[in-house]
Design an enzyme around this catalytic site. Structure first.
Site, PDB file in Angstrom:
ATOM      1  N   SER A  74       0.669  -1.275   0.162  1.00  8.75           N
ATOM      2  CA  SER A  74      -0.052   0.019   0.116  1.00  8.75           C
ATOM      3  C   SER A  74       0.977   1.215   0.005  1.00  8.75           C
ATOM      4  O   SER A  74       1.902   1.413   0.392  1.00  8.75           O
ATOM      5  CB  SER A  74      -0.859  -0.067   1.228  1.00  8.75           C
TER       6      SER A  74
HETATM    7  N1  SAH Z   1      -0.485  -5.007   4.102  1.00  9.32           N
HETATM    8  C1  SAH Z   1       0.161  -5.160   2.873  1.00  9.32           C
HETATM    9  C2  SAH Z   1      -1.090  -4.830   1.817  1.00  9.32           C
HETATM   10  C3  SAH Z   1      -1.153  -6.155   0.722  1.00  9.32           C
HETATM   11  S1  SAH Z   1      -2.333  -5.919  -0.241  1.00  9.32           S
HETATM   12  C4  SAH Z   1       1.349  -4.640   2.338  1.00  9.32           C
HETATM   13  O1  SAH Z   1       1.598  -3.545   3.137  1.00  9.32           O
HETATM   14  O2  SAH Z   1       2.150  -5.125   1.657  1.00  9.32           O
HETATM   15  C5  SAH Z   1      -3.541  -6.923   0.390  1.00  9.32           C
HETATM   16  C6  SAH Z   1      -3.327  -8.284   0.616  1.00  9.32           C
HETATM   17  O3  SAH Z   1      -4.564  -8.970   1.231  1.00  9.32           O
HETATM   18  C7  SAH Z   1      -3.046  -9.174  -0.340  1.00  9.32           C
HETATM   19  O4  SAH Z   1      -1.446 -10.035  -0.412  1.00  9.32           O
HETATM   20  C8  SAH Z   1      -4.156 -10.255  -0.606  1.00  9.32           C
HETATM   21  O5  SAH Z   1      -3.373 -11.685  -1.037  1.00  9.32           O
HETATM   22  C9  SAH Z   1      -4.351 -10.468   1.022  1.00  9.32           C
HETATM   23  N2  SAH Z   1      -5.663 -10.928   1.038  1.00  9.32           N
HETATM   24  C10 SAH Z   1      -6.999 -10.817   0.233  1.00  9.32           C
HETATM   25  N3  SAH Z   1      -8.103 -11.459   0.846  1.00  9.32           N
HETATM   26  C11 SAH Z   1      -7.398 -12.165   1.758  1.00  9.32           C
HETATM   27  C12 SAH Z   1      -8.042 -12.982   2.959  1.00  9.32           C
HETATM   28  N4  SAH Z   1      -9.292 -13.357   2.851  1.00  9.32           N
HETATM   29  N5  SAH Z   1      -7.293 -13.590   4.069  1.00  9.32           N
HETATM   30  C13 SAH Z   1      -6.060 -12.834   4.157  1.00  9.32           C
HETATM   31  N6  SAH Z   1      -5.536 -12.375   3.174  1.00  9.32           N
HETATM   32  C14 SAH Z   1      -6.249 -11.742   1.872  1.00  9.32           C
END
Ligand code: SAH
Length: 239
Positions: free
Chosen positions: A86
Site C-alpha cells: 500500500s
Molecule cells: N498490508 C500489505 C498490503 C497487501 S495487499 C502490505 O503492506 O504489503 C492485500 C493483501 O491481502 C494481499 O496480499 C492479498 O493476497 C491479501 N488477502 C486478500 N484476501 C485475503 C483474505 N481473505 N485473507 C488473508 N489475506 C487476504
C-alpha cells in the site's frame, strides 16, 4: 603487471562498489525522511509513534528488488501475485486510526509484503497477521524474521474468519477492499477496540472505522480509496 598492480585494481574496484552501496543507502535514507515529511506530516498525519516507526523501517526491504529504488514512491507498488504494497500515506492513515499506545494486541488481514505488519509491530505489543497467498506469506515471514521482529505471529489462510484462539483484539486492520465488515472480525474485537477496513465495491471503497461499544458498534467513514479485493468466505469470491 606486478602482483601489487593486480591487488590495487581489485582493491579499487571493491572500494568503488562499497561507495556505490553506501551512496544508495544514503539516498534511500534521504527519501525515507522526505516521505515522512512530505507524504505524511504535510498531509496531516500527527501520530508521532506512526511517524517514528515509518521514519525508521526500511521500506526497501519489503519491495521486490526490481522496484527497490521506487520504495518511497507516493503510491502502491506491485509485490507479485497480482497484489500490492500500500501507499505509505495509506499505511500511516490506517495505523493512526487504531490509536495505538504500545500495549495492544492487533490483528492484520492481508500480510502482503509485511510492511504494514512491521509498522504495527513497531508500535503495538503483539501482531497477528493472516495472508491467503502462500508465496507472499512465506516471503513476508522471512523478511520480518530477518529484520528482527519477534512479536509477530503469521498464518496462511482466510482472514475473514479472524484468529479465534488469540481474540479479543484491541485493533483489527484489513488491508484489502471488502463488500462489508466480516462478522467474525467484528466479534473478535475487544470492547473499545477499533476495526479499520476499506468497504465498497471491487473498484472503490471508503475507509471505514468501527469502534466497539459493548454489544454495539459506532461506524465512521473517512476517505475514498482503492485496494485489491478481500477474497474469502465472508468477502468477495475469487473471480
Ligand atoms: N498490508 C500489505 C498490503 C497487501 S495487499 C502490505 O503492506 O504489503 C492485500 C493483501 O491481502 C494481499 O496480499 C492479498 O493476497 C491479501 N488477502 C486478500 N484476501 C485475503 C483474505 N481473505 N485473507 C488473508 N489475506 C487476504
Amino acid at each position: 603487471m606486478t602482483h601489487l598492480g593486480v591487488w590495487n585494481i581489485i582493491y579499487s574496484e571493491g572500494t568503488k562498489k562499497m561507495n556505490a552501496i553506501s551512496n544508495e543507502v544514503e539516498k534511500l535514507e534521504r527519501q525515507r525522511a522526505d516521505m515522512v515529511q512530505y507524504q505524511l506530516r504535510d498531509r496531516g498525519i500527527r501520530d508521532e509513534r506512526v511517524l517514528e516507526a515509518m521514519g525508521r523501517i526500511r521500506r526497501e526491504e519489503f519491495t521486490p528488488p526490481s522496484t527497490r529504488r521506487l520504495a518511497y514512491y507516493d503510491g502502491a507498488l506491485p509485490i507479485g501475485e497480482g497484489q500490492t504494497i500500500s501507499q505509505p500515506y495509506m499505511v500511516a492513515s490506517m495505523t493512526s486510526e487504531l490509536h495505538l499506545a504500545g500495549d495492544e494486541k492487533v490483528l492484520e488481514i492481508g500480510t502482503g509484503s509485511g510492511y504494514q505488519t512491521a509498522v504495527l509491530a513497531s508500535i503495538a505489543k503483539s501482531v497477528y497477521t493472516i495472508e491467503r497467498i502462500r508465496e507472499l506469506h512465506s516471503k513476508a515471514v522471512l523478511t520480518l524474521i530477518d529484520l528482527g521482529f519477534r512479536n509477530v505471529s503469521a498464518r496462511l489462510g482466510d482472514g475473514t474468519q479472524g484468529w479465534e484462539e488469540a481474540m479479543p483484539f484491541d485493533g483489527i486492520i484489513v488491508t484489502a477492499g471488502a463488500p462489508r465488515a466480516p462478522e467474525k472480525l467484528m466479534n473478535q474485537l475487544a470492547d473499545g477496540g477499533r476495526l479499520v477496513i476499506p468497504i465498497g465495491d471491487r473498484r472503490s471503497q471508503s475507509l471505514t472505522i468501527f469502534t466497539r461499544k459493548g454489544k454495539t458498534f459506532e461506524c465512521r467513514e473517512t476517505f475514498l480509496c482503492t485496494f485489491v479485493p478481500l477474497i474469502g468466505d465472508d468477502a468477495w469470491e475469487s473471480n
